[in-house]
Enzyme design. Sequence first.
Site, PDB file in Angstrom:
ATOM      1  N   HIS A  38       0.830  -1.211   0.000  1.00  0.00           N
ATOM      2  CA  HIS A  38       0.000   0.000   0.000  1.00  0.00           C
ATOM      3  C   HIS A  38       0.865   1.263   0.000  1.00  0.00           C
ATOM      4  O   HIS A  38       0.570   2.227  -0.712  1.00  0.00           O
ATOM      5  CB  HIS A  38      -0.885   0.034   1.249  1.00  0.00           C
ATOM      6  CG  HIS A  38      -1.830  -1.121   1.374  1.00  0.00           C
ATOM      7  ND1 HIS A  38      -1.673  -2.114   2.307  1.00  0.00           N
ATOM      8  CD2 HIS A  38      -2.932  -1.449   0.664  1.00  0.00           C
ATOM      9  CE1 HIS A  38      -2.656  -2.994   2.201  1.00  0.00           C
ATOM     10  NE2 HIS A  38      -3.431  -2.629   1.205  1.00  0.00           N
ATOM     11  N   GLN A 157      -9.558  -7.834 -10.102  1.00  0.00           N
ATOM     12  CA  GLN A 157     -10.214  -6.633  -9.555  1.00  0.00           C
ATOM     13  C   GLN A 157      -9.850  -5.415 -10.406  1.00  0.00           C
ATOM     14  O   GLN A 157     -10.703  -4.591 -10.734  1.00  0.00           O
ATOM     15  CB  GLN A 157      -9.782  -6.424  -8.105  1.00  0.00           C
ATOM     16  CG  GLN A 157     -10.204  -5.080  -7.537  1.00  0.00           C
ATOM     17  CD  GLN A 157      -9.894  -4.941  -6.064  1.00  0.00           C
ATOM     18  OE1 GLN A 157     -10.640  -5.442  -5.233  1.00  0.00           O
ATOM     19  NE2 GLN A 157      -8.804  -4.267  -5.722  1.00  0.00           N
TER      20      GLN A 157
HETATM   21  O1  PAF Z   1      -8.311  -4.146  -2.927  1.00  0.00           O
HETATM   22  C1  PAF Z   1      -8.889  -3.757  -1.902  1.00  0.00           C
HETATM   23  O2  PAF Z   1      -8.287  -3.531  -0.859  1.00  0.00           O
HETATM   24  C2  PAF Z   1     -10.393  -3.543  -1.944  1.00  0.00           C
HETATM   25  O3  PAF Z   1     -11.021  -4.484  -2.742  1.00  0.00           O
HETATM   26  C3  PAF Z   1     -10.806  -2.113  -2.362  1.00  0.00           C
HETATM   27  C4  PAF Z   1     -10.384  -1.807  -3.796  1.00  0.00           C
HETATM   28  C5  PAF Z   1     -10.168  -1.101  -1.422  1.00  0.00           C
HETATM   29  C6  PAF Z   1     -12.320  -1.945  -2.282  1.00  0.00           C
HETATM   30  O4  PAF Z   1     -12.801  -2.196  -0.998  1.00  0.00           O
END
Ligand code: PAF
Length: 281
Positions: A38, A157
Amino acid sequence: MIETVTQLKRLRALVRSWKKAGLKVALVPTMGNLHEGHFSLVRQARRHADKVVASVFVNPTQFGPNEDFDRYPRTPEADAAGLEAAGCDLAWMPGVDEMYPLGLAHTTTVSVNGNVAAVLEGERRPGHFDGVCTVVSRLFNQVTPDVALFGKKDYQQLAVIRQLVDELQFPVDIIGAEIVREPDGLARSSRNQYLNETERAVAPQLHRVLREMRAACAAGLPRQLVEQSATQALAQAGFVVDYAVVRQRDLAEPVDGQPGERVALLAARIGTTRLIDNIEF
Ligand code: PAF
């Protein structure tokens, strides 16, 4: 100094003042329990925008009934400190009421149609991508970012979000960031901390198998053989395999013998922990 914001009104006021000053805003959406994966997204975001917002919200609508919503690690203080150190300007930490004002039983849902959301994770985790698209749409409306960054570890995703943005015409540029790995190859994930010592020692096999899949494809082995060998290798290492597949970059099944860019994707359980990983080639 980072500002932690929990009320939409305050978020909007801040973002409005930045935009009035002509500043570009980046969003890094997260579910918290932040790690180097992150923080590297936040540092990359700095290169694309003047102000960086990271959202921290464990989104209930993307977890299935038997998934880990309750035990998902929540570490807001450490997250805020880590975000500040990474150069983030604002931590958006809304409560469920702020994100879903009509309550979870009355949520307006956003759903991406088509192959990209239906296969693999979509098949195994019904409703998961609806929850992701629903919350990401809300985050885009709340933060109104010029650019948003997502990690490639969640390959599918990212593909689903790209389709969401194209189709609903959100005025935001999507950037996919490379996977951050531990020195032994394990992809960084908040779920790694569920692993006990024995499971943690086995987990890097996922990356080893992905590299073998890439090499086998490069050597011209038929896709189905590559997938079978990968499934066997993971089972031998102690995983219960959900899938081990080679796909086109758009997640469609490749036609054998036809060249093109590919991605190998794995989902497998070790103990009670489900891990995913992938490699592009
Ligand atoms: O990848 C993640 O951490 C989650 O799926 C997200 C994109 C923050 C949505 O809740």
